[in-house]
Design an enzyme around this catalytic site. Structure first.
Site, short mmCIF file in Angstrom:
data_model
loop_
_atom_site.label_atom_id
_atom_site.label_comp_id
_atom_site.label_asym_id
_atom_site.label_seq_id
_atom_site.Cartn_x
_atom_site.Cartn_y
_atom_site.Cartn_z
N ASP A 48 0.81 -1.27 0.09
CA ASP A 48 0.08 -0.17 0.03
C ASP A 48 0.99 1.22 -0.02
OD1 ASP A 48 0.68 0.66 2.71
OD2 ASP A 48 -1.33 0.05 3.54
N ASP A 49 2.23 1.06 0.11
CA ASP A 49 3.17 2.36 0.17
C ASP A 49 3.32 2.74 -1.25
OD1 ASP A 49 3.36 2.69 2.98
OD2 ASP A 49 4.57 0.64 2.71
N SER A 76 4.68 -6.32 7.36
CA SER A 76 4.65 -5.03 8.13
C SER A 76 5.83 -4.63 8.75
CB SER A 76 3.32 -4.61 8.70
OG SER A 76 2.34 -5.09 7.70
#
Ligand SMILES: *[C@@H]1O[C@H](CO)[C@@H](O)[C@H](O)[C@H]1NC(C)=O
Ligand SMILES: *[C@@H]1O[C@H](CO)[C@@H](O)[C@H](O)[C@H]1NC(C)=O
Ligand SMILES: *[C@@H]1O[C@H](CO)[C@@H](O)[C@H](O)[C@H]1NC(C)=O
Ligand SMILES: *[C@@H]1O[C@H](CO)[C@@H](O)[C@H](O)[C@H]1NC(C)=O
Ligand SMILES: *[C@@H]1O[C@H](CO)[C@@H](O)[C@H](O)[C@H]1NC(C)=O
Length: 347
Positions: free
Chosen positions: A29-30, A170
């Site tokens: 998602d980055d 993560s």
């Protein structure tokens, strides 16, 4: 503990020579220019896997599982780090690597665009990916909130729901663009190394022709602060347990809200109904400096326990056409005719 893990890794690495080359789809998602994802991509390729990134064109954190597709055919602004300029198509590849794709949408949208557009059109030999990885994210994703908020997890459970095993990674390191990763002694490389080692454990311990994870299963891995690429202790964890949940904090001066974490921790987000209640919560474990490995399924149904019976009992009076087993003969045949697709989703 570190020694035991070191030994386990040595065994894993010695098996690696005979390892199967998998088709690994990567997302995050980055954004597709993240140093973390590019380092993990490099390591998967060096291990001999077929690897493809299809990730957001821009930073798309906190989108959860929302599948948001752009309404613009072409980019109205440049992608992350100006890798691709405005005016280019909203889905395309990095100018320096045709296996690194961007799409101008949310993480879950990227998973679907990968499965339904990029793979069938441009990689027809791929079939269904053996594994989807998401991240490694900049910032940990611990506790049940990840299922509604984290884009890293959203990319993952979108794949799991499409019958593809998926692992979310993560970490605690700050955001870094891939072009600023210039040596092997930096947090992005360390985080990717730990992620790679864990992914390889799953791969090495899966027989040929077997799925990496059972249908409907996903894995959530969180990595604490690292000061080297050495493997920290790894702990089997559960999502709930010491998990945080937000409160809305009102500022009387500005009239605005911001979030904070509730103190003391809320009981609701920390119930244990599913899984092994003896496992520590991932939030606690990562705060303590270890890697957490939690296993989830996308079956969100409550377990078959008296609490669930109690809840169902409240609608007994409304349940129409019930027979003595509480069953109902559905008039619509639509559900039963629907084909349940397994690993042949792209066929
Ligand atoms: C989108 O970009 C292509 C070139 O990549 C161009 O041919 C096309 O006209 C553009 N479409 C729009 C709607 O701007
Ligand atoms: C990349 O590194 C350079 C040099 O250290 C720094 O000036 C720049 O801000 C970094 N870029 C980003 C996007 O962090
Ligand atoms: C490697 O790069 C990081 C920044 O990405 C820097 O802080 C570190 O000093 C570099 N190490 C070496 C040995 O060049
Ligand atoms: C409320 O917002 C103002 C302006 O940003 C800030 O100065 C103040 O510290 C905030 N108050 C609290 C209690 O956070
Ligand atoms: C009750 O309903 C269920 C579900 O439709 C059905 O499988 C079952 O055969 C029914 N039992 C009787 C006695 O009708």
């Amino acid at each position: 503990m570190k020694t035991a893990i070191g030994a386990a890794l040595t065994v894993a690495l010695s098996l690696a020579s005979s390892a199967q080359a998998l088709k690994i789809l990567m997302n995050n998602d980055d954004g597709f220019g993240s140093g973390n994802i590019r380092e993990l991509y490099r390591m998967f390729k060096e291990a001999g896997h077929d690897v493809l990134i299809v990730a957001p064109a821009t930073q798309q954190s906190a989108q959860g599982g929302r599948a948001d597709y752009t309404t613009e055919r072409n980019l109205t602004g440049p992608t992350q780090y100006d890798i691709v300029p405005a005016g280019m198509p909203s889905v395309g590849t990095d100018p320096h690597d045709s296996n690194i794709w961007y799409y101008n949408g949310t993480p879950a949208a990227c998973t679907f665009v990968a499965l339904d557009y990029v793979l069938p059109r441009y990689y027809p030999d791929w079939g269904v990916p053996h594994l989807l990885t998401s991240g490694p994210n900049f910032g940990v994703n611990t506790g049940p909130f990840v299922f509604t908020l984290s884009g890293t997890l959203g990319a993952t459970y979108a794949a799991v729901e499409r019958s593809i095993p998926a692992i979310a990674f993560s970490a605690s390191n700050p955001s870094v663009p891939f072009f600023n990763v210039t040596n092997s002694s930096n947090p992005a490389t360390w985080v990717a190394t730990v992620s790679f080692n864990i992914a390889q454990e799953f791969i090495e311990n899966t027989g040929e022709d077997q799925a990496i994870l059972p249908l409907g299963y996903g894995v959530n891995v969180n990595i604490p602060d690292l000061d080297s690429g050495a493997m920290p202790p790894v702990v089997k964890t559960r999502l709930t347990g010491d998990a945080d949940v937000d409160i809305a904090v009102y500022n009387e001066t500005t009239g605005l809200f911001h979030y904070d974490e509730i103190e003391p921790k809320a009981a609701g987000v920390n119930v244990c109904y599913n899984g092994d209640c003896g496992l520590p919560g991932e939030t606690y474990v990562v705060d303590g400096g270890a890697v957490s490995v939690s296993v989830f399924t996308v079956d969100y149904d409550a377990p078959s326990i008296p609490y669930t019976d109690l809840v169902f009992a409240k609608v007994n009076g409304l349940v129409d056409g019930k027979n003595e087993t509480g069953g109902y003969n559905l008039k619509s045949k639509r559900r039963s005719r629907r084909r349940v697709v397994g690993r042949d989703v792209l066929d």
